[in-house]
Design a protein around this motif. Structure first.
Motif, PDB file in Angstrom:
ATOM      1  N   SER A   1       0.862  -1.186   0.000  1.00  6.70           N
ATOM      2  CA  SER A   1       0.000   0.000   0.000  1.00  6.70           C
ATOM      3  C   SER A   1       0.893   1.229   0.000  1.00  6.70           C
ATOM      4  CB  SER A   1      -0.939   0.005   1.207  1.00  6.70           C
ATOM      5  OG  SER A   1      -0.198   0.115   2.393  1.00  6.70           O
ATOM      6  N   PHE A   2       0.415   2.273  -0.665  1.00  2.23           N
ATOM      7  CA  PHE A   2       1.147   3.541  -0.689  1.00  2.23           C
ATOM      8  C   PHE A   2       0.183   4.671  -1.006  1.00  2.23           C
ATOM      9  CE2 PHE A   2       1.720   1.357  -4.727  1.00  2.23           C
ATOM     10  CZ  PHE A   2       1.351   2.290  -5.667  1.00  2.23           C
ATOM     11  N   TRP A   3       0.607   5.888  -0.660  1.00  2.03           N
ATOM     12  CA  TRP A   3      -0.221   7.072  -0.871  1.00  2.03           C
ATOM     13  C   TRP A   3      -0.036   7.597  -2.290  1.00  2.03           C
ATOM     14  CZ3 TRP A   3      -3.886   9.153   2.212  1.00  2.03           C
ATOM     15  CH2 TRP A   3      -3.966   8.663   3.509  1.00  2.03           C
ATOM     16  N   VAL A   4      -1.187   7.954  -2.914  1.00  2.00           N
ATOM     17  CA  VAL A   4      -1.183   8.542  -4.254  1.00  2.00           C
ATOM     18  C   VAL A   4      -2.001   9.828  -4.217  1.00  2.00           C
ATOM     19  CG1 VAL A   4      -0.851   6.389  -5.519  1.00  2.00           C
ATOM     20  CG2 VAL A   4      -3.151   7.101  -4.912  1.00  2.00           C
ATOM     21  N   LYS A   5      -1.756  10.672  -5.192  1.00  4.27           N
ATOM     22  CA  LYS A   5      -2.530  11.914  -5.277  1.00  4.27           C
ATOM     23  C   LYS A   5      -2.813  12.235  -6.733  1.00  4.27           C
ATOM     24  CE  LYS A   5       1.280  15.154  -5.555  1.00  4.27           C
ATOM     25  NZ  LYS A   5       1.890  16.351  -5.039  1.00  4.27           N
ATOM     26  N   GLY A   6      -3.863  13.011  -6.901  1.00  9.16           N
ATOM     27  CA  GLY A   6      -4.236  13.501  -8.214  1.00  9.16           C
ATOM     28  C   GLY A   6      -4.514  14.990  -8.118  1.00  9.16           C
ATOM     29  N   THR A   7      -5.197  15.528  -9.120  1.00 10.12           N
ATOM     30  CA  THR A   7      -5.499  16.960  -9.096  1.00 10.12           C
ATOM     31  C   THR A   7      -6.632  17.296  -8.133  1.00 10.12           C
ATOM     32  OG1 THR A   7      -6.905  16.618 -11.029  1.00 10.12           O
ATOM     33  CG2 THR A   7      -4.648  17.399 -11.426  1.00 10.12           C
TER      34      THR A   7
ATOM     35  N   SER B   1      -7.782  15.068  -5.184  1.00 14.30           N
ATOM     36  CA  SER B   1      -7.533  14.642  -3.798  1.00 14.30           C
ATOM     37  C   SER B   1      -6.427  13.589  -3.774  1.00 14.30           C
ATOM     38  CB  SER B   1      -8.816  14.083  -3.175  1.00 14.30           C
ATOM     39  OG  SER B   1      -9.188  12.886  -3.823  1.00 14.30           O
ATOM     40  N   GLN B   2      -6.248  13.026  -2.586  1.00 11.78           N
ATOM     41  CA  GLN B   2      -5.259  11.962  -2.452  1.00 11.78           C
ATOM     42  C   GLN B   2      -5.851  10.820  -1.659  1.00 11.78           C
ATOM     43  OE1 GLN B   2      -1.730  13.448  -0.620  1.00 11.78           O
ATOM     44  NE2 GLN B   2      -2.630  13.644   1.399  1.00 11.78           N
ATOM     45  N   GLY B   3      -5.213   9.655  -1.730  1.00 15.34           N
ATOM     46  CA  GLY B   3      -5.705   8.485  -1.016  1.00 15.34           C
ATOM     47  C   GLY B   3      -4.631   7.419  -0.929  1.00 15.34           C
ATOM     48  N   ARG B   4      -4.964   6.371  -0.186  1.00 18.73           N
ATOM     49  CA  ARG B   4      -4.037   5.254  -0.001  1.00 18.73           C
ATOM     50  C   ARG B   4      -4.494   4.091  -0.864  1.00 18.73           C
ATOM     51  NH1 ARG B   4      -0.356   4.563   3.803  1.00 18.73           N
ATOM     52  NH2 ARG B   4       0.394   2.483   4.261  1.00 18.73           N
ATOM     53  N   MET B   5      -3.628   3.682  -1.785  1.00 18.31           N
ATOM     54  CA  MET B   5      -3.946   2.561  -2.654  1.00 18.31           C
ATOM     55  C   MET B   5      -3.420   1.272  -2.037  1.00 18.31           C
ATOM     56  SD  MET B   5      -2.724   1.220  -6.275  1.00 18.31           S
ATOM     57  CE  MET B   5      -1.476   0.406  -5.377  1.00 18.31           C
ATOM     58  N   ARG B   6      -4.253   0.241  -1.995  1.00 20.31           N
ATOM     59  CA  ARG B   6      -3.854  -1.075  -1.473  1.00 20.31           C
ATOM     60  C   ARG B   6      -3.955  -2.087  -2.607  1.00 20.31           C
ATOM     61  NH1 ARG B   6      -3.703  -0.682   3.988  1.00 20.31           N
ATOM     62  NH2 ARG B   6      -5.037   0.908   4.911  1.00 20.31           N
ATOM     63  N   PHE B   7      -2.957  -2.962  -2.647  1.00 13.80           N
ATOM     64  CA  PHE B   7      -2.937  -4.011  -3.658  1.00 13.80           C
ATOM     65  C   PHE B   7      -2.461  -5.299  -3.007  1.00 13.80           C
ATOM     66  CE2 PHE B   7      -0.723  -6.434  -6.977  1.00 13.80           C
ATOM     67  CZ  PHE B   7      -1.754  -6.587  -7.883  1.00 13.80           C
TER      68      PHE B   7
END
Length: 186
Positions: free
Chosen positions: A132-138, A140-146
């Protein structure tokens, strides 16, 4: 005559009670090792006194600092290895092309920090990926889990979870059975 002169010059002593021509090696006294500020050592002899052993344990005070520095370097190296792996690149690409993720995060999806911290286990050899790691866009941002596993040695990886958790705690499942970007085509 020259032979006797040469023997005296190089220090071979002759004793009168030995027969003619028998000599003993010279007896040399030990020379103390040079001390601090004693000047340059002009000659080196093999039989000089050895320097005293340093019994000072000042290095014990700096050892914890050294251990912390080595540990931090190891964590940084292992995290860099994770962040530059094909699994992270593929999940980030799939996140950029996912319509649901673009709806939540916006465009230009990338890591949230300049130096991303990839949490979890990435053991492709034994068939376990759970990162899992934090991602952001234009927007908002969030934590992606795989999370993906490989049941046995000869099978493909099977994706079990691919989700995005927003800052407010909402978990959005990005994995659909009909639009799985990680499914292996047969």
């Amino acid at each position: 005559m020259t032979f006797q002169f040469t023997q005296r010059r190089i220090g071979i002593t002759r004793f009168p009670f030995f027969r003619r021509g028998r000599t003993l090696p010279p007896r040399r006294n030990l020379i103390p090792a040079p001390r601090a500020n004693s000047g340059p050592l002009m000659e080196r002899r093999a039989d000089r006194e050895l320097p005293s052993v340093n019994t000072d344990r000042r290095w014990l005070r700096t050892f914890p600092l050294f251990a912390v520095a080595v540990g931090a370097a190891m964590l940084g190296i292992f995290n860099y290895q994770k962040s530059s792996s094909s699994v992270v690149s593929s999940t980030l690409y799939a996140l950029r092309t996912s319509p649901r993720a673009r709806e939540i995060l916006g465009d230009e999806i990338y890591f949230a920090q300049k130096i991303p911290w990839i949490s979890g286990e990435m053991n492709q050899l034994h068939g376990r990926i759970n990162i899992s790691f934090w991602v952001k866009g234009t927007k908002s941002q969030g934590r992606m889990r795989f999370r993906s596993i490989r049941p046995d040695r000869m099978s493909y990886f099977r994706t079990e979870e691919w989700s995005l958790e927003t800052e407010d705690g909402t978990v959005v499942q990005l994995l659909d059975s009909d639009s799985d970007p990680f499914r292996q085509s047969d």
